[in-house]
Design a protein around this motif. Structure first.
Motif, PDB file in Angstrom:
ATOM      1  N   SER A   1      24.365  -4.854  20.281  1.00 29.64           N
ATOM      2  CA  SER A   1      23.422  -3.875  20.811  1.00 29.64           C
ATOM      3  C   SER A   1      23.414  -3.944  22.342  1.00 29.64           C
ATOM      4  O   SER A   1      24.242  -4.624  22.949  1.00 29.64           O
ATOM      5  CB  SER A   1      22.021  -4.124  20.249  1.00 29.64           C
ATOM      6  OG  SER A   1      21.202  -3.004  20.525  1.00 29.64           O
TER       7      SER A   1
ATOM      8  N   ALA B   1      18.943   0.487  23.929  1.00 28.53           N
ATOM      9  CA  ALA B   1      19.226   1.000  22.577  1.00 28.53           C
ATOM     10  C   ALA B   1      17.908   1.226  21.847  1.00 28.53           C
ATOM     11  O   ALA B   1      16.901   0.566  22.103  1.00 28.53           O
ATOM     12  CB  ALA B   1      20.091   0.005  21.798  1.00 28.53           C
TER      13      ALA B   1
ATOM     14  N   VAL C   1      15.915   1.139  18.300  1.00 34.31           N
ATOM     15  CA  VAL C   1      15.879   0.591  16.951  1.00 34.31           C
ATOM     16  C   VAL C   1      14.936   1.462  16.132  1.00 34.31           C
ATOM     17  O   VAL C   1      13.828   1.756  16.572  1.00 34.31           O
ATOM     18  CB  VAL C   1      15.360  -0.866  16.954  1.00 34.31           C
ATOM     19  CG1 VAL C   1      15.229  -1.394  15.540  1.00 34.31           C
ATOM     20  CG2 VAL C   1      16.261  -1.754  17.792  1.00 34.31           C
TER      21      VAL C   1
ATOM     22  N   ALA D   1      18.980  -7.721  22.728  1.00 33.87           N
ATOM     23  CA  ALA D   1      20.134  -6.834  22.893  1.00 33.87           C
ATOM     24  C   ALA D   1      21.454  -7.500  22.506  1.00 33.87           C
ATOM     25  O   ALA D   1      22.440  -6.819  22.248  1.00 33.87           O
ATOM     26  CB  ALA D   1      20.205  -6.341  24.336  1.00 33.87           C
TER      27      ALA D   1
ATOM     28  N   ASN E   1      24.605  -4.481  16.525  1.00 33.30           N
ATOM     29  CA  ASN E   1      24.159  -3.096  16.415  1.00 33.30           C
ATOM     30  C   ASN E   1      24.552  -2.610  15.016  1.00 33.30           C
ATOM     31  O   ASN E   1      24.988  -3.397  14.174  1.00 33.30           O
ATOM     32  CB  ASN E   1      24.772  -2.240  17.534  1.00 33.30           C
ATOM     33  CG  ASN E   1      26.289  -2.182  17.489  1.00 33.30           C
ATOM     34  OD1 ASN E   1      26.928  -2.512  16.485  1.00 33.30           O
ATOM     35  ND2 ASN E   1      26.890  -1.757  18.591  1.00 33.30           N
ATOM     36  N   ASP E   2      24.430  -1.320  14.759  1.00 31.38           N
ATOM     37  CA  ASP E   2      24.756  -0.798  13.425  1.00 31.38           C
ATOM     38  C   ASP E   2      26.205  -1.097  13.040  1.00 31.38           C
ATOM     39  O   ASP E   2      26.495  -1.452  11.900  1.00 31.38           O
ATOM     40  CB  ASP E   2      24.485   0.703  13.350  1.00 31.38           C
ATOM     41  CG  ASP E   2      22.999   1.038  13.350  1.00 31.38           C
ATOM     42  OD1 ASP E   2      22.174   0.130  13.137  1.00 31.38           O
ATOM     43  OD2 ASP E   2      22.666   2.219  13.557  1.00 31.38           O
TER      44      ASP E   2
END
Length: 124
Positions: free
Chosen positions: A75, A79, A81, A97, A101-102
Motif C-alpha cells: 500500500s 491510499a 481502505v 502503508a 495492498n489488494d
C-alpha cells in the motif's frame, strides 16, 4: 495459521519451540486437519527457512509469501481502505502503508489456493 511477522523471539526458539508447540497442540486437538502455516511479510529469510523446516517435519503445508512483497503489492500513504461496512479511511501512517495492498493480498491468496488445491475436492 499466519506467523513470523514482527516476531521479537530468537529465530531458533520461535521456529523450533514456539511453532512446534503450536503444531503439537493443533495436531492433538484436530488430528485430521489440514494444517497450513504461512508467512511472512515482515521477516527474515532465516525465519522463513526455520518455519518451513519445522512445518515440513510435521508433514504440514508451508506457504512462503515473502516473495509477494514489492512496491507494486504494498500500500502507500494516501491510499483509501474500504471496510466491509463500506466506510473508508485514508492511510496516513507509513507503518500502515507498508502492509499489502489488494494486489498483495491477492498474491498471498493465490499462493494459499495453489498450496491447498491438491487437498480440496471439487463438487460437480
Amino acid at each position: 495459521i499466519q506467523l513470523g511477522d514482527n516476531s521479537s523471539q530468537d529465530v531458533e526458539f520461535f521456529t523450533k519451540t514456539s511453532l512446534a508447540m503450536l503444531l503439537d497442540y493443533c495436531h492433538t486437538k484436530c488430528p485430521d486437519a489440514l494444517i497450513v502455516v504461512m508467512g511472512a511479510w515482515y521477516t527474515t529469510q532465516s525465519m522463513i527457512s526455520g518455519m518451513a523446516e519445522t512445518v515440513a517435519s510435521y508433514g504440514d503445508i508451508f506457504v512462503n509469501f515473502q516473495g509477494v512483497r514489492s512496491s507494486a503489492t504494498q500500500s502507500h500513504i494516501g491510499a483509501t481502505v474500504t471496510y466491509p461496512d463500506r466506510t473508508t479511511h485514508e492511510i496516513t501512517n507509513a507503518g500502515v502503508a507498508s502492509h499489502p495492498n489488494d494486489d498483495g493480498f491477492e498474491g498471498i491468496a493465490n499462493l494459499v489456493i495453489e498450496a491447498i488445491s491438491p487437498f480440496v475436492q471439487t463438487v460437480s
